[in-house]
Design a protein around this motif. Sequence first.
Motif, mmCIF file in Angstrom:
data_model
loop_
_atom_site.group_PDB
_atom_site.id
_atom_site.type_symbol
_atom_site.label_atom_id
_atom_site.label_comp_id
_atom_site.label_asym_id
_atom_site.label_seq_id
_atom_site.Cartn_x
_atom_site.Cartn_y
_atom_site.Cartn_z
ATOM 1 N N ALA A 51 33.386 29.008 59.618
ATOM 2 C CA ALA A 51 34.341 29.835 60.367
ATOM 3 C C ALA A 51 34.080 29.680 61.868
ATOM 4 O O ALA A 51 32.953 29.409 62.264
ATOM 5 N N PRO A 52 35.105 29.831 62.669
ATOM 6 C CA PRO A 52 36.468 30.159 62.292
ATOM 7 C C PRO A 52 37.225 28.917 61.817
ATOM 8 O O PRO A 52 37.283 27.906 62.507
ATOM 9 N N PHE A 53 37.763 29.000 60.622
ATOM 10 C CA PHE A 53 38.535 27.921 60.019
ATOM 11 C C PHE A 53 39.496 28.569 59.037
ATOM 12 O O PHE A 53 39.079 29.215 58.075
ATOM 13 N N ALA A 54 40.783 28.408 59.283
ATOM 14 C CA ALA A 54 41.806 29.074 58.472
ATOM 15 C C ALA A 54 41.953 28.419 57.111
ATOM 16 O O ALA A 54 41.984 27.199 56.994
ATOM 17 N N VAL A 55 42.047 29.259 56.101
ATOM 18 C CA VAL A 55 42.303 28.819 54.733
ATOM 19 C C VAL A 55 43.560 29.539 54.260
ATOM 20 O O VAL A 55 43.584 30.764 54.165
ATOM 21 N N PHE A 56 44.608 28.746 54.016
ATOM 22 C CA PHE A 56 45.871 29.273 53.517
ATOM 23 C C PHE A 56 45.804 29.152 52.002
ATOM 24 O O PHE A 56 46.165 28.139 51.421
ATOM 25 N N ILE A 57 45.277 30.198 51.391
ATOM 26 C CA ILE A 57 44.807 30.095 50.010
ATOM 27 C C ILE A 57 45.906 30.226 48.967
ATOM 28 O O ILE A 57 45.843 29.591 47.939
ATOM 29 N N LYS A 58 46.904 31.020 49.216
ATOM 30 C CA LYS A 58 48.067 31.097 48.324
ATOM 31 C C LYS A 58 49.182 31.824 49.062
ATOM 32 O O LYS A 58 48.937 32.706 49.878
ATOM 33 N N ASP A 59 50.393 31.431 48.753
ATOM 34 C CA ASP A 59 51.569 32.025 49.381
ATOM 35 C C ASP A 59 51.362 32.144 50.883
ATOM 36 O O ASP A 59 51.145 31.157 51.559
ATOM 37 N N ASP A 60 51.385 33.371 51.392
ATOM 38 C CA ASP A 60 51.253 33.592 52.836
ATOM 39 C C ASP A 60 49.880 34.157 53.190
ATOM 40 O O ASP A 60 49.683 34.671 54.283
ATOM 41 N N ASP A 61 48.918 34.103 52.262
ATOM 42 C CA ASP A 61 47.579 34.632 52.526
ATOM 43 C C ASP A 61 46.782 33.666 53.399
ATOM 44 O O ASP A 61 46.771 32.463 53.153
ATOM 45 N N SER A 62 46.121 34.213 54.396
ATOM 46 C CA SER A 62 45.281 33.417 55.291
ATOM 47 C C SER A 62 43.947 34.135 55.464
ATOM 48 O O SER A 62 43.904 35.289 55.892
ATOM 49 N N VAL A 63 42.869 33.442 55.099
ATOM 50 C CA VAL A 63 41.531 34.007 55.228
ATOM 51 C C VAL A 63 40.657 33.057 56.031
ATOM 52 O O VAL A 63 41.002 31.896 56.237
ATOM 53 N N GLU A 64 39.530 33.560 56.489
ATOM 54 C CA GLU A 64 38.539 32.759 57.220
ATOM 55 C C GLU A 64 37.173 32.964 56.584
ATOM 56 O O GLU A 64 36.343 33.708 57.117
ATOM 57 N N PRO A 65 36.919 32.329 55.439
ATOM 58 C CA PRO A 65 35.593 32.454 54.846
ATOM 59 C C PRO A 65 34.529 31.944 55.807
ATOM 60 O O PRO A 65 34.802 31.100 56.669
ATOM 61 N N ASP A 66 33.308 32.435 55.650
ATOM 62 C CA ASP A 66 32.236 32.016 56.557
ATOM 63 C C ASP A 66 31.927 30.529 56.420
ATOM 64 O O ASP A 66 31.680 29.855 57.419
#
Length: 179
Positions: free
Chosen positions: A67-82
């Motif tokens: 992180a910070p690195f965007a993960v667009f995991i499904k549909d419109d979800d965006s997370v930044e796992p460590d």
Amino acid sequence: MPLLKTTTHTIDDIYALPDGQRAELIDGQIYNMAPPSPLHQELVMELSASLRNYIKKKGGNCKVYPAPFAVFIKDDDSVEPDINIVCDSNKISHRGCEGAPDFIIEIVSPSSRKMDYSTKNTLYTDAGVREYWIVDPAKERTTVYRYEEDVAPVIIPFHDTLKLKIYEDFEICIDDLLK
């Protein structure tokens, strides 16, 4: 009796946040992210470096993205796992990772405890993440989910050796990283 009005957010709302403000978008809800502690950052750096060095030494095709690195995991979800490991280079775009990484590590902080253990665990298992580690400095343990094998977690104390399923011979001890 009137119903409560709820706002559903989109990725455009995340991109509209002020510079420097980090947040994640899960099921239309924005979750602000607190700044990480020094211990959190030390763990991210040491784990990322250990994983990267191992993959390079083995000549693997997977890449480590802290992180910070965007993960667009499904549909419109965006997370930044460590920490993420992505083995399919077709998932990498100019935005980040499009789809589920193969492996995710979250370092628990007081403000992220419920998110990491509950909300993100559900999100990651549903999205097809193969393995998920929750590194918990307060409890000095790592909770390991290997979704391809079983949904039940394995809990490993910091003084024990962790093994990564996607690389069978990778081993690491969190206590050794903190010395």
